[in-house]
Design a protein around this motif. Structure first.
Motif, PDB file in Angstrom:
ATOM      1  N   LEU A 124      50.960 -17.358  39.442  1.00 34.90           N
ATOM      2  CA  LEU A 124      50.642 -15.946  39.278  1.00 34.90           C
ATOM      3  C   LEU A 124      49.169 -15.750  39.563  1.00 34.90           C
ATOM      4  O   LEU A 124      48.313 -16.440  38.994  1.00 34.90           O
ATOM      5  CB  LEU A 124      50.971 -15.481  37.854  1.00 34.90           C
ATOM      6  CG  LEU A 124      50.711 -14.004  37.546  1.00 34.90           C
ATOM      7  CD1 LEU A 124      51.654 -13.118  38.354  1.00 34.90           C
ATOM      8  CD2 LEU A 124      50.894 -13.737  36.053  1.00 34.90           C
ATOM      9  N   HIS A 141      45.454 -19.201  42.848  1.00 37.12           N
ATOM     10  CA  HIS A 141      46.574 -18.591  43.565  1.00 37.12           C
ATOM     11  C   HIS A 141      46.131 -17.967  44.882  1.00 37.12           C
ATOM     12  O   HIS A 141      46.921 -17.813  45.798  1.00 37.12           O
ATOM     13  CB  HIS A 141      47.226 -17.524  42.683  1.00 37.12           C
ATOM     14  CG  HIS A 141      48.515 -17.004  43.233  1.00 37.12           C
ATOM     15  ND1 HIS A 141      49.633 -17.788  43.349  1.00 37.12           N
ATOM     16  CD2 HIS A 141      48.859 -15.781  43.709  1.00 37.12           C
ATOM     17  CE1 HIS A 141      50.619 -17.074  43.860  1.00 37.12           C
ATOM     18  NE2 HIS A 141      50.174 -15.848  44.088  1.00 37.12           N
ATOM     19  N   LEU A 222      46.584  -8.790  37.927  1.00 38.09           N
ATOM     20  CA  LEU A 222      47.576  -9.848  38.082  1.00 38.09           C
ATOM     21  C   LEU A 222      48.408  -9.508  39.309  1.00 38.09           C
ATOM     22  O   LEU A 222      48.822  -8.360  39.491  1.00 38.09           O
ATOM     23  CB  LEU A 222      48.472  -9.935  36.847  1.00 38.09           C
ATOM     24  CG  LEU A 222      47.770 -10.165  35.505  1.00 38.09           C
ATOM     25  CD1 LEU A 222      48.769 -10.064  34.376  1.00 38.09           C
ATOM     26  CD2 LEU A 222      47.094 -11.526  35.493  1.00 38.09           C
ATOM     27  N   GLY A 224      51.438 -11.038  42.333  1.00 38.41           N
ATOM     28  CA  GLY A 224      52.378 -12.071  42.746  1.00 38.41           C
ATOM     29  C   GLY A 224      52.957 -11.753  44.112  1.00 38.41           C
ATOM     30  O   GLY A 224      53.090 -10.585  44.495  1.00 38.41           O
TER      31      GLY A 224
END
Length: 764
Positions: A124, A141, A222, A224
């Motif tokens: 993530l 990430h 955040l 993804g």
């Protein structure tokens, strides 16, 4: 009291302990933690605050640890402590003891562990921005994506992302900083400067960071990679929209347009739908000798593509090729194949820079094409059935506009069953002998093709009975008997097939005689005709409606009305005057008002359409029929009549009078045949019926010769033998005229014969 507090560290639960172990200082935070003020604690040994005696005393020998302390509330509290040695101004030993609830310390350690692991994991994405949207910290990430700096700290998104993508992401983050409202599951395309195509789709969630005093210090995001999930959802959405949109139309062209509209932008920038020509007529497409089909480009969506061909015929093409995709330029196509045969083909194209189609895209197009093909085949079958239904309807009804000598008519027919375009109402305009015309309107219970078939049976029966020249009430009696017989003879199989029951049908029958100007009308449960006078006044004929057809055992009444030249007669069905918002009386009043306002001297068809449109109501539940007839009387100078006694010598006088009349009318070519016809008819009347005999000539679109006598015996034509001296008169009349017949009258019968005004030359 104030001297015992430690004001400079008042925000921390702390105690100052001297070398003897007594409390000499106490903070406000300590008071709040233990619910003990400074006066209760200072000057007393710190050991007295311990809740567990010796065990806690042993713990205090350590610089850090956990102990349980007494509180003013009675219940002890477990705290984590830290002892900081201090040296006093005069050299005495002191210690500053700091305490925090053990629960708070444990939670802080959990937060630190969570934050540490969050930045270490790589499933993530995590990024912390300052209030100017400069990156402060990220996790690993981000590292696998090409085009990213080795150290992102201090960079903005625009430093390594495409300008449009960076601006969209920063707009979301600025909104979070400005409002404090977190963003959940915002989806954005993310493309780096070094790898702009095709990029990835990121799901972003962001929340604002604030200091304890409320100052905004930044924003955390955040994110993804949901590229595959996005593609799956996009494909599922396209399939769902295709299922919902395609198939809602029973039009072949409409179905093709719906299909093209779903594919753009769902699967590409350009879509082309090509359909076999046979589908538009409801036929099954059949290939030629070379396996190709006549194809029409039926629908497109998006900007013109490399194919470049417009809507319309494309010539002959192959339709059986399997679904396939090409990479340069990106395109894919799939056949429209249903119930064992090809119907067409659909092609989707992408613009430059969109990347090639994947196998999943091709499978999706194949699935959509299969569903669309079923919808197209349903539309094709409907087209075939609709053509058959419309053909039946047109064969059962007369033309919308007709012109007979006695009237000019126009009709409007609007069935409730708009899907098939047929219904149970009917109307008719039937030319009768003596320049008369019969006007008919009827209504069969029910709608659709079955009601239309029943209507056709009744219309045929009315025409057959009208040819017998019966009185209006007598015709309805015979029609009522016929309907009753049809009900009795109706088979169980017909009822199972849904064939409409003819019982309960209504009918109004009116006969207008342009010579006398009299209209005779009778009704079987049908609304009365409306009469529009030349001055615009409207009234309904005083027809007493009898029972509906099929009831039996009750009589019908006839009414005779004298009509002026230029009058308009309106026949209609109850669907025109009834509705959800009005009753029968209100509807008849509205119809009378509309007829009075309409321009019935001009285009009758346009006036009829306007009246029906104005009278129509929302949620129409019954078929609507309106028949308008502008009546044309025969001028007195176009008729001639003579009454003679039953004397054979009078025949010569009739011939001479008729000859003079025809010469006066400019019909000298008809003198010879008319003399022969009148001689035969008058002689038969004198010989077999007696007198008096009425002879009448009528000039309209044809020349009508009528001979009326008091006998009710109908003449019949028979084959005469070679040895017979008579029996050839009616045969001669039939050969010399266009048509002939007889009708009953209230005083006997009338034999009539018609000749065209411009007859062909006689050939012997």
């Amino acid at each position: 009291m104030e001297s015992r507090r430690l004001p400079y560290i008042d925000g921390v639960a702390a105690a100052l302990v001297d070398g003897e172990g007594s409390v000499v200082g106490w903070t406000t935070a300590a008071e709040q933690l233990l619910d003990l003020d400074a006066a209760q604690v200072t000057g007393r040994p710190a050991r007295e605050l311990l809740a567990d005696g010796q065990a806690d005393a042993d713990a205090l020998g350590k610089r850090t640890g956990e102990v349980r302390l007494r509180t003013g509330r009675g219940a002890p509290i477990e705290v984590s402590y830290q002892v900081l040695p201090l040296a006093g101004e005069s050299g005495e030993v002191r210690a500053l003891v700091l305490a925090t609830p053990a629960e708070t310390v444990a939670r802080r350690r959990q937060d630190e562990a969570f934050t540490r692991e969050l930045f270490l994991q790589d499933r993530l994405g995590l990024a912390v921005f300052d209030s100017d949207l400069r990156l402060l910290r990220t996790n690993t990430h981000l590292l696998p994506y090409t085009g990213l700096p080795d150290d992102l700290a201090g960079h903005r998104l625009r430093d390594f992302l495409q300008p449009g993508d960076a601006e969209a992401a920063e707009a979301i983050l600025r909104h979070v900083i400005a409002t404090g409202e977190p963003v959940v599951r915002a989806e954005l395309p993310i493309r780096t400067l070094d790898d702009p195509d095709p990029g990835v789709v990121m799901e972003i969630q962001a929340f604002r960071l604030q200091a304890p005093d409320g100052a905004v210090i930044g924003v955390t995001a955040l994110f993804g990679d949901i590229t595959e999930l996005h593609r799956y959802r996009r494909r599922a959405d396209v399939l769902h929209r295709a299922t919902a949109a395609v198939g809602g139309s029973l039009s072949v062209a409409g179905t093709a347009e719906d299909l093209a509209g779903v594919l753009v932008p769902g699967l590409g920038d350009r879509a082309e739908v090509d359909i076999a020509e046979a589908v538009f007529t409801g036929d099954e497409p059949l290939p030629g000798a070379d396996g190709t089909f006549a194809v029409r480009r039926t629908a497109t969506a998006g900007p013109p593509g490399p194919d470049g061909r417009p809507l319309g015929p494309l010539g002959r093409e192959e339709l059986g090729r399997p679904a396939a995709a090409t990479a340069d330029p990106p395109s894919m196509s799939a056949p429209l194949h249903a119930r064992g045969g090809p119907l067409g083909r659909v092609t989707v194209r992408r613009g430059p820079g969109q990347g090639p189609y994947e196998q999943d895209d091709l499978e999706l197009l194949r699935e959509i094409a299969a569903r669309a093909a079923l919808a197209l085949d349903n539309a094709r079958r409907y087209t075939r059935e609709h053509r058959a239904a419309v053909g039946l309807q047109r064969s059962l009804l007369p033309p919308a506009e007709t012109a007979v000598p006695a009237a000019t008519t126009a009709s409007v027919y609007r069935p409730t069953d708009t899907a098939t375009g047929v219904g149970g109402d009917w109307f008719d305009v039937i030319p009768l002998s003596g320049a008369r015309v019969a006007l008919v309107a009827g209504d069969v219970v029910g709608h659709g093709l079955q009601a239309s078939a029943t209507m056709g049976r009744l219309r045929t029966a009315v025409r057959t009975l009208a040819d017998l020249d019966l009185e209006a009430d007598e015709l309805l009696v015979h029609l009522d008997d016929l309907v009753s017989q049809l009900v009795v003879e109706g088979s169980e199989e017909e009822r199972e097939r849904g064939v409409a029951d003819p019982s309960g049908a209504t009918c109004v029958y009116a006969v207008y005689d342009p010579v006398s100007g009299v209209c005779q009308a009778a009704s079987a449960g049908h609304p009365p005709p409306a009469l529009v006078h030349p001055d615009g006044r409207v009234e309904y004929l005083p027809v007493n409606p009898g029972p509906p057809l099929g009831v039996g055992g009750l009589p019908f009444e006839t009414v005779d009305c004298a009509l002026r030249a230029g009058s308009v007669l309106a026949l209609y069905t109850d669907g025109l005057i009834e509705g959800t918002s009005r009753d029968l009386d209100e509807g008849m009043a509205q119809l009378a008002a509309r007829l009075g306002e309409a321009d019935l001297r001009g285009d009758l068809a346009a006036a009829g359409r306007a009246i029906v449109a104005e009278m129509s109501t929302a949620g129409q539940s019954d078929d609507v029929t309106l028949l308008l007839a502008r009546l044309h009387p025969v001028p007195p100078e176009d008729t001639a009549a003579w009454t003679i006694d039953a004397d054979p010598a009078a025949v010569a006088g009739v011939r001479e009078a008729a000859s003079r009349t025809l010469e006066h009318w400019g019909l000298g070519e008809l003198v010879f045949t008319t003399e022969l016809v009148l001689s035969e008819l008058v002689t038969n009347a004198i010989r077999y019926a007696g007198g008096p005999v009425l002879v009448r000539l009528i000039r309209s679109s044809v020349l009508t010769c009528e001979v009326s006598d008091p006998s009710a015996t109908q003449p019949r034509m028979r084959r005469a033998r070679l040895t017979d001296e008579g029996g050839r008169g009616l045969y001669l009349v039939a050969q010399l005229t266009e048509r002939w017949g007889s009708r009953y009258t209230r005083t006997g019968k009338t034999i009539w014969a018609e000749q065209p005004l411009d007859p062909p030359p006689l050939s012997w």
